[in-house]
Motif scaffolding. Sequence first.
Motif, PDB file in Angstrom:
ATOM      1  N   SER A  22      28.741  26.686  12.345  1.00  0.00           N
ATOM      2  CA  SER A  22      28.127  25.985  13.463  1.00  0.00           C
ATOM      3  C   SER A  22      26.608  26.206  13.416  1.00  0.00           C
ATOM      4  CB  SER A  22      28.709  26.570  14.755  1.00  0.00           C
ATOM      5  OG  SER A  22      28.247  25.890  15.860  1.00  0.00           O
ATOM      6  N   GLY A  23      25.830  25.143  13.552  1.00  0.00           N
ATOM      7  CA  GLY A  23      24.369  25.260  13.556  1.00  0.00           C
ATOM      8  C   GLY A  23      23.753  25.062  12.180  1.00  0.00           C
ATOM      9  N   VAL A  24      24.576  24.864  11.140  1.00  0.00           N
ATOM     10  CA  VAL A  24      24.031  24.767   9.778  1.00  0.00           C
ATOM     11  C   VAL A  24      23.408  23.388   9.508  1.00  0.00           C
ATOM     12  CG1 VAL A  24      26.073  23.954   8.501  1.00  0.00           C
ATOM     13  CG2 VAL A  24      24.490  25.551   7.410  1.00  0.00           C
ATOM     14  N   GLY A  25      23.746  22.410  10.365  1.00  0.00           N
ATOM     15  CA  GLY A  25      23.181  21.071  10.173  1.00  0.00           C
ATOM     16  C   GLY A  25      24.151  20.089   9.546  1.00  0.00           C
ATOM     17  N   LYS A  26      25.446  20.386   9.630  1.00  0.00           N
ATOM     18  CA  LYS A  26      26.470  19.485   9.070  1.00  0.00           C
ATOM     19  C   LYS A  26      26.373  18.103   9.704  1.00  0.00           C
ATOM     20  CE  LYS A  26      30.235  21.659  10.467  1.00  0.00           C
ATOM     21  NZ  LYS A  26      29.970  22.923  11.118  1.00  0.00           N
ATOM     22  N   GLY A  27      26.219  18.099  11.030  1.00  0.00           N
ATOM     23  CA  GLY A  27      26.212  16.831  11.760  1.00  0.00           C
ATOM     24  C   GLY A  27      25.082  15.929  11.286  1.00  0.00           C
ATOM     25  N   THR A  28      23.892  16.508  11.121  1.00  0.00           N
ATOM     26  CA  THR A  28      22.733  15.724  10.687  1.00  0.00           C
ATOM     27  C   THR A  28      22.948  15.189   9.283  1.00  0.00           C
ATOM     28  OG1 THR A  28      21.426  17.290  11.957  1.00  0.00           O
ATOM     29  CG2 THR A  28      20.199  15.826  10.506  1.00  0.00           C
ATOM     30  N   LEU A  29      23.482  16.027   8.404  1.00  0.00           N
ATOM     31  CA  LEU A  29      23.733  15.590   7.021  1.00  0.00           C
ATOM     32  C   LEU A  29      24.771  14.472   6.987  1.00  0.00           C
ATOM     33  CD1 LEU A  29      23.734  19.013   5.142  1.00  0.00           C
ATOM     34  CD2 LEU A  29      22.253  17.065   4.648  1.00  0.00           C
ATOM     35  N   VAL A  30      25.793  14.616   7.789  1.00  0.00           N
ATOM     36  CA  VAL A  30      26.846  13.599   7.801  1.00  0.00           C
ATOM     37  C   VAL A  30      26.317  12.279   8.378  1.00  0.00           C
ATOM     38  CG1 VAL A  30      29.051  12.991   8.868  1.00  0.00           C
ATOM     39  CG2 VAL A  30      28.759  15.216   7.796  1.00  0.00           C
ATOM     40  N   ARG A  31      25.503  12.368   9.416  1.00  0.00           N
ATOM     41  CA  ARG A  31      24.916  11.133   9.986  1.00  0.00           C
ATOM     42  C   ARG A  31      24.106  10.405   8.927  1.00  0.00           C
ATOM     43  NH1 ARG A  31      24.445  14.026  14.690  1.00  0.00           N
ATOM     44  NH2 ARG A  31      22.333  14.714  14.256  1.00  0.00           N
ATOM     45  N   ILE A 130      28.646  23.619   3.470  1.00  0.00           N
ATOM     46  CA  ILE A 130      27.198  23.640   3.728  1.00  0.00           C
ATOM     47  C   ILE A 130      26.804  25.058   4.161  1.00  0.00           C
ATOM     48  CG2 ILE A 130      25.275  22.535   4.958  1.00  0.00           C
ATOM     49  CD1 ILE A 130      26.972  20.472   3.452  1.00  0.00           C
ATOM     50  N   LEU A 131      25.872  25.642   3.404  1.00  0.00           N
ATOM     51  CA  LEU A 131      25.423  27.019   3.665  1.00  0.00           C
ATOM     52  C   LEU A 131      24.052  27.043   4.332  1.00  0.00           C
ATOM     53  CD1 LEU A 131      26.342  28.642   0.246  1.00  0.00           C
ATOM     54  CD2 LEU A 131      27.039  29.583   2.465  1.00  0.00           C
ATOM     55  N   PRO A 132      23.807  28.006   5.213  1.00  0.00           N
ATOM     56  CA  PRO A 132      22.441  28.175   5.738  1.00  0.00           C
ATOM     57  C   PRO A 132      21.606  28.926   4.705  1.00  0.00           C
ATOM     58  CG  PRO A 132      23.876  29.841   6.666  1.00  0.00           C
ATOM     59  CD  PRO A 132      24.747  28.996   5.757  1.00  0.00           C
ATOM     60  N   PRO A 133      20.272  28.813   4.741  1.00  0.00           N
ATOM     61  CA  PRO A 133      19.462  29.587   3.789  1.00  0.00           C
ATOM     62  C   PRO A 133      19.646  31.090   4.010  1.00  0.00           C
ATOM     63  CG  PRO A 133      18.063  28.356   5.340  1.00  0.00           C
ATOM     64  CD  PRO A 133      19.462  27.923   5.581  1.00  0.00           C
ATOM     65  N   SER A 134      19.902  31.517   5.257  1.00  0.00           N
ATOM     66  CA  SER A 134      20.187  32.929   5.554  1.00  0.00           C
ATOM     67  C   SER A 134      20.851  32.995   6.927  1.00  0.00           C
ATOM     68  CB  SER A 134      18.888  33.749   5.603  1.00  0.00           C
ATOM     69  OG  SER A 134      18.129  33.335   6.726  1.00  0.00           O
ATOM     70  N   MET A 135      21.472  34.126   7.214  1.00  0.00           N
ATOM     71  CA  MET A 135      22.122  34.263   8.522  1.00  0.00           C
ATOM     72  C   MET A 135      21.068  34.351   9.634  1.00  0.00           C
ATOM     73  SD  MET A 135      25.212  33.841   7.935  1.00  0.00           S
ATOM     74  CE  MET A 135      26.012  34.200   9.486  1.00  0.00           C
ATOM     75  N   THR A 136      19.905  34.906   9.304  1.00  0.00           N
ATOM     76  CA  THR A 136      18.831  34.997  10.300  1.00  0.00           C
ATOM     77  C   THR A 136      18.386  33.598  10.714  1.00  0.00           C
ATOM     78  OG1 THR A 136      18.131  36.927   9.080  1.00  0.00           O
ATOM     79  CG2 THR A 136      16.589  36.118  10.732  1.00  0.00           C
ATOM     80  N   ASP A 171      34.995  23.266  -3.345  1.00  0.00           N
ATOM     81  CA  ASP A 171      34.663  22.686  -4.651  1.00  0.00           C
ATOM     82  C   ASP A 171      33.183  22.837  -4.944  1.00  0.00           C
ATOM     83  OD1 ASP A 171      37.290  21.705  -5.074  1.00  0.00           O
ATOM     84  OD2 ASP A 171      36.881  20.112  -3.639  1.00  0.00           O
ATOM     85  N   VAL A 172      32.349  22.613  -3.924  1.00  0.00           N
ATOM     86  CA  VAL A 172      30.899  22.724  -4.102  1.00  0.00           C
ATOM     87  C   VAL A 172      30.248  23.290  -2.852  1.00  0.00           C
ATOM     88  CG1 VAL A 172      30.271  21.004  -5.852  1.00  0.00           C
ATOM     89  CG2 VAL A 172      30.786  20.248  -3.555  1.00  0.00           C
ATOM     90  N   GLN A 173      29.058  23.896  -3.056  1.00  0.00           N
ATOM     91  CA  GLN A 173      28.297  24.438  -1.937  1.00  0.00           C
ATOM     92  C   GLN A 173      26.910  23.790  -1.942  1.00  0.00           C
ATOM     93  OE1 GLN A 173      29.585  26.600  -4.399  1.00  0.00           O
ATOM     94  NE2 GLN A 173      31.488  26.832  -3.282  1.00  0.00           N
ATOM     95  N   VAL A 174      26.435  23.455  -0.741  1.00  0.00           N
ATOM     96  CA  VAL A 174      25.085  22.883  -0.613  1.00  0.00           C
ATOM     97  C   VAL A 174      24.324  23.757   0.392  1.00  0.00           C
ATOM     98  CG1 VAL A 174      23.759  20.897   0.242  1.00  0.00           C
ATOM     99  CG2 VAL A 174      25.858  20.522  -1.072  1.00  0.00           C
ATOM    100  N   VAL A 175      23.142  24.249  -0.004  1.00  0.00           N
ATOM    101  CA  VAL A 175      22.338  25.057   0.921  1.00  0.00           C
ATOM    102  C   VAL A 175      21.453  24.114   1.729  1.00  0.00           C
ATOM    103  CG1 VAL A 175      20.599  26.875   1.145  1.00  0.00           C
ATOM    104  CG2 VAL A 175      22.355  27.042  -0.636  1.00  0.00           C
ATOM    105  N   ASN A 176      21.557  24.201   3.047  1.00  0.00           N
ATOM    106  CA  ASN A 176      20.704  23.356   3.893  1.00  0.00           C
ATOM    107  C   ASN A 176      19.482  24.152   4.356  1.00  0.00           C
ATOM    108  OD1 ASN A 176      19.626  21.336   5.398  1.00  0.00           O
ATOM    109  ND2 ASN A 176      21.103  21.466   7.069  1.00  0.00           N
ATOM    110  N   ASP A 177      18.496  24.200   3.445  1.00  0.00           N
ATOM    111  CA  ASP A 177      17.227  24.851   3.779  1.00  0.00           C
ATOM    112  C   ASP A 177      16.288  23.751   4.225  1.00  0.00           C
ATOM    113  OD1 ASP A 177      15.066  26.440   4.001  1.00  0.00           O
ATOM    114  OD2 ASP A 177      15.016  27.119   1.919  1.00  0.00           O
ATOM    115  N   ASN A 178      16.082  22.803   3.311  1.00  0.00           N
ATOM    116  CA  ASN A 178      15.277  21.626   3.605  1.00  0.00           C
ATOM    117  C   ASN A 178      16.249  20.447   3.688  1.00  0.00           C
ATOM    118  OD1 ASN A 178      14.097  19.083   2.488  1.00  0.00           O
ATOM    119  ND2 ASN A 178      12.214  20.272   2.715  1.00  0.00           N
ATOM    120  N   LEU A 179      16.213  19.722   4.798  1.00  0.00           N
ATOM    121  CA  LEU A 179      17.195  18.659   5.044  1.00  0.00           C
ATOM    122  C   LEU A 179      17.202  17.599   3.947  1.00  0.00           C
ATOM    123  CD1 LEU A 179      19.291  17.927   7.185  1.00  0.00           C
ATOM    124  CD2 LEU A 179      17.552  16.482   8.243  1.00  0.00           C
ATOM    125  N   GLU A 180      15.991  17.196   3.508  1.00  0.00           N
ATOM    126  CA  GLU A 180      15.869  16.139   2.493  1.00  0.00           C
ATOM    127  C   GLU A 180      16.509  16.582   1.174  1.00  0.00           C
ATOM    128  OE1 GLU A 180      15.157  12.525   1.068  1.00  0.00           O
ATOM    129  OE2 GLU A 180      15.009  13.145   3.155  1.00  0.00           O
TER     130      GLU A 180
END
Length: 198
Positions: A22-31, A130-136, A171-180
Amino acid sequence: MILVLRSKTMQTAKLIVITGPSGVGKGTLVRSLLQHHPELVLSTSVTTRSPRLGEVEGKNYYFVDRNKFQQMIENSELLEWAEFAGNLYGTPRLPVIENIKQGKSVVLEIELQGARQIQHNFPDALRIFILPPSMTELEKRLWGRAQDSHQAIAKRLQRATEEVKAAGEFDVQVVNDNLEVAWQNLETILLNSLPSSV
Ligand code: 5GP
């Protein structure tokens, strides 16, 4: 969330599962994904959570009470379901099955337990974490969006730690650091999995 994409050459639809804390930005990426690929169908989940400000019935979720949700479980109307931070969430079975039958790929944006159920029942689904860049940074984002109570955020953070540990199951991991950058990585994954559909 579950995403199903259609491969034009194979004429088969794909079930695409997007999971992440939750909070990783899945919703924005999916939109973003759906804006670029209107051929994809996004599954609308059922939840017992109360609507947040601006959330619309039938668009963001179908908001139901626990009795109704329980009935849906008993009638096998849910493809998968899970309890998350004190609320129930589930994917209505019929629309997903119908869209796949019609050759449309479907996207599910769901949490870990639900993704595991899908892995068991639909081993061909494409599962993306979808992974966050860090837990912080994740903690900062959850507090920053100020959508939930202090208690709810604490529960979500506790759950996030467990979810991130399971990223390797996907199957795959994507780090959401920079949205683009995250969006481009996500699209590349889909292009590689479904060459003729995106
Ligand atoms: P939120 O309350 O922030 O909208 O969602 C909380 C979590 O529930 C998110 O991780 C979201 O992806 C997940 N979720 C939303 N719909 C479903 C669903 O149908 N099934 C499952 N298992 N998780 C869901």
